[in-house]
Write an enzyme that holds these catalytic residues in place. Structure first.
Site, PDB file in Angstrom:
ATOM      1  N   PHE A 136      -9.115  51.422  34.371  1.00 38.91           N
ATOM      2  CA  PHE A 136      -9.893  50.780  33.187  1.00 38.91           C
ATOM      3  C   PHE A 136     -10.565  49.460  33.989  1.00 38.91           C
ATOM      4  CE2 PHE A 136     -10.640  47.327  29.983  1.00 38.91           C
ATOM      5  CZ  PHE A 136     -11.308  48.262  28.904  1.00 38.91           C
ATOM      6  N   ASP A 221      -7.983  45.039  40.979  1.00 39.48           N
ATOM      7  CA  ASP A 221      -8.462  44.729  39.542  1.00 39.48           C
ATOM      8  C   ASP A 221      -6.936  44.051  39.213  1.00 39.48           C
ATOM      9  OD1 ASP A 221      -8.733  44.054  36.878  1.00 39.48           O
ATOM     10  OD2 ASP A 221      -9.923  45.927  36.709  1.00 39.48           O
ATOM     11  N   LYS A 250      -7.688  37.500  31.695  1.00 40.08           N
ATOM     12  CA  LYS A 250      -6.392  37.563  30.512  1.00 40.08           C
ATOM     13  C   LYS A 250      -5.554  36.528  30.475  1.00 40.08           C
ATOM     14  CE  LYS A 250      -6.660  42.327  29.462  1.00 40.08           C
ATOM     15  NZ  LYS A 250      -6.971  43.446  30.064  1.00 40.08           N
TER      16      LYS A 250
HETATM   17  C1  LIG Z   1      -8.702  44.202  30.001  1.00 39.28           C
HETATM   18  C2  LIG Z   1      -8.958  44.621  31.437  1.00 39.28           C
HETATM   19  C3  LIG Z   1     -10.186  44.397  32.052  1.00 39.28           C
HETATM   20  C4  LIG Z   1     -11.292  43.722  31.070  1.00 39.28           C
HETATM   21  O1  LIG Z   1     -11.145  42.316  30.749  1.00 39.28           O
HETATM   22  P1  LIG Z   1     -11.978  41.803  29.427  1.00 39.28           P
HETATM   23  O2  LIG Z   1     -11.574  40.568  29.431  1.00 39.28           O
HETATM   24  O3  LIG Z   1     -11.582  42.518  28.245  1.00 39.28           O
HETATM   25  O4  LIG Z   1     -13.369  42.205  29.518  1.00 39.28           O
HETATM   26  C5  LIG Z   1     -10.597  44.854  33.254  1.00 39.28           C
HETATM   27  N1  LIG Z   1      -9.683  45.351  33.987  1.00 39.28           N
HETATM   28  C6  LIG Z   1      -8.295  45.602  33.713  1.00 39.28           C
HETATM   29  C7  LIG Z   1      -7.404  46.213  34.384  1.00 39.28           C
HETATM   30  C8  LIG Z   1      -7.913  45.282  32.240  1.00 39.28           C
HETATM   31  O5  LIG Z   1      -6.724  45.495  31.977  1.00 39.28           O
END
Ligand SMILES: *Cc1c(COP(=O)(O)O)cnc(C)c1O
Length: 398
Positions: A136, A221, A250
């Site tokens: 994701f 990521d 985050k």
């Molecule tokens: C939450 C998340 C995203 C996206 O972040 P947003 O601030 O919701 O756009 C991307 N990569 C990972 C691994 C995530 O957990």
């Protein structure tokens, strides 16, 4: 004073006027402090949703609140066509903590991933992106193209071309997929949304080596795994990796919307005008992030996540033996914790909520806990007992 309405009134207003893209629980949260949140009727919950990963330092941390208050009265907007004091200090601190020399500042995780993908294409002159099944990475078109979940992707096809998805933790598949046309490989160190699935260290080191060998960039990521969540400040540090690009967001600014893409020496300084955003590096977010990073270091929240994650694993690690008919596996790293159920997770989340515990799903059958890292062990014990009680009640009902 704003008018005070009831839980049901707020729900009705949102149902009438919000876009509809979110499935919501019947609960209106109005306040938070540390690892607790309160609903509109004054009921308190132990918060294992943790702002979906944005609340690592706890809700309303006084140092971040104070930094935001102070900066709000001084300067809110200052686009990056000027220099700024808060931004300069944040860049210094963030790059020192990440041990990567540069960073691009933005406002969310998807933006940070999007930047990483664009920078990888720009720096290598190649277009091919390798991502993983169950990965994701966000919902904007480039990040979505790297995201695996078909129900997120399919309504928006055709997506950005030249992406390949490979099975996670399968080095042979990476060996085949990464070529001399590959701009970057994008992986999570622990797949969060995809079901709380940790990668093996040898797999990640192997992928990084393949990237180096074939001239592709290695992107971890860390939007969800960053800032202490897994027991290290960044999860890749568990395995001695050195990513070329690292999107984070985050928890970076203690709950304020903020993101960054860390940039290694190998990528170097990018040239003007190839990317940018109006609110990127805004002084308010920078001041909040500066304070939040200080809190993480001063309170050693990564160390705390390691200890408390160990406690949870010890406390709940034998659920698959004790609740054989309901629990398939328990896994996690630090306080990124998952319980894979044999059935659907939704009724378990609902039952936990009625016991004063808020938790997340990861897919249809994984219960995910993302508590603020400041949570007390006694509260985690209460969460563990609530989970056992719910499993026992639901098992008895079957
Ligand atoms: C939450 C998340 C995203 C996206 O972040 P947003 O601030 O919701 O756009 C991307 N990569 C990972 C691994 C995530 O957990």
């Amino acid at each position: 004073m704003t008018e005070v309405l009831s839980n049901l009134d707020y729900m009705a207003l949102e149902e009438a006027h919000s876009s509809g893209v979110y499935a919501k629980r019947a609960l209106t949260i109005v306040r938070g402090e540390g690892a607790y949140v309160w609903d509109a009727e004054g009921n308190r919950y132990i918060d294992c949703v943790g702002g979906q990963g944005a609340a690592n330092i706890g809700h309303a941390h006084p140092k971040v609140v104070e930094a935001i208050r102070a900066q709000a009265g001084v300067l809110l907007s200052c686009p990056e066509l000027f220099y700024n004091d808060q931004r300069a200090l944040l860049l210094q601190k963030l790059t020192a903590l990440a041990q990567m020399p540069r960073a691009y500042l933005c406002n969310s995780g998807a933006e940070a991933v999007e930047a990483a993908l664009k920078f990888a294409r720009f720096a290598t002159g190649r277009t091919h992106i390798v991502a993983t099944m169950r990965g994701f990475h966000g919902r904007t078109m480039g990040a979505l193209s790297a995201t695996w979940e078909p129900k997120y992707r399919e309504p928006f096809a055709p997506l950005v071309p030249n992406y390949t998805h490979i099975p996670y933790n399968d080095l042979a598949a990476a060996e085949t997929a990464i070529t001399d046309q590959t701009a970057a490989v994008l992986v999570e160190v622990v797949q969060g949304e995809g079901g709380v699935r940790p990668a093996e260290g040898d797999y990640l080191r192997g992928v990084q080596a393949l990237c180096r060998e074939r001239g592709a960039l290695f992107i971890t990521d860390e939007v969800q795994t960053g800032f202490g969540r897994t027991g290290r400040l960044f999860a890749h540090q568990h395995y001695g990796l050195s990513p070329d690009l690292m999107p984070v967001a985050k928890s970076i600014a203690g709950g304020m919307p903020f993101g960054a893409c860390l940039i290694s020496e190998r990528v170097g300084k990018l040239q003007p005008a190839i990317h940018g955003t109006t609110f990127g590096g805004n002084p308010l977010g920078c001041a909040a992030a500066l304070a939040a990073l200080d809190v993480m270091v001063e309170e050693d929240l990564a160390g705390r996540a390691a200890v408390l994650g160990g406690f949870l694993l010890e406390r709940l690690g034998d659920l698959p033996q004790r609740f054989r008919a309901q629990v398939r596996e328990v896994r996690g790293l630090g306080l990124l914790f998952g319980i894979e159920l044999r059935g659907k997770v939704a009724p378990v989340l609902k039952a936990l909520q009625s016991k004063g515990v808020l938790a997340l799903p990861a897919g249809l059958n994984v219960l995910r806990l993302l508590p603020p890292l400041v949570i007390g062990q006694a509260d985690l014990e209460q969460v563990a007992s609530a989970i056992e009680a719910v499993l026992a009640e639901m098992g008895a009902a079957e």
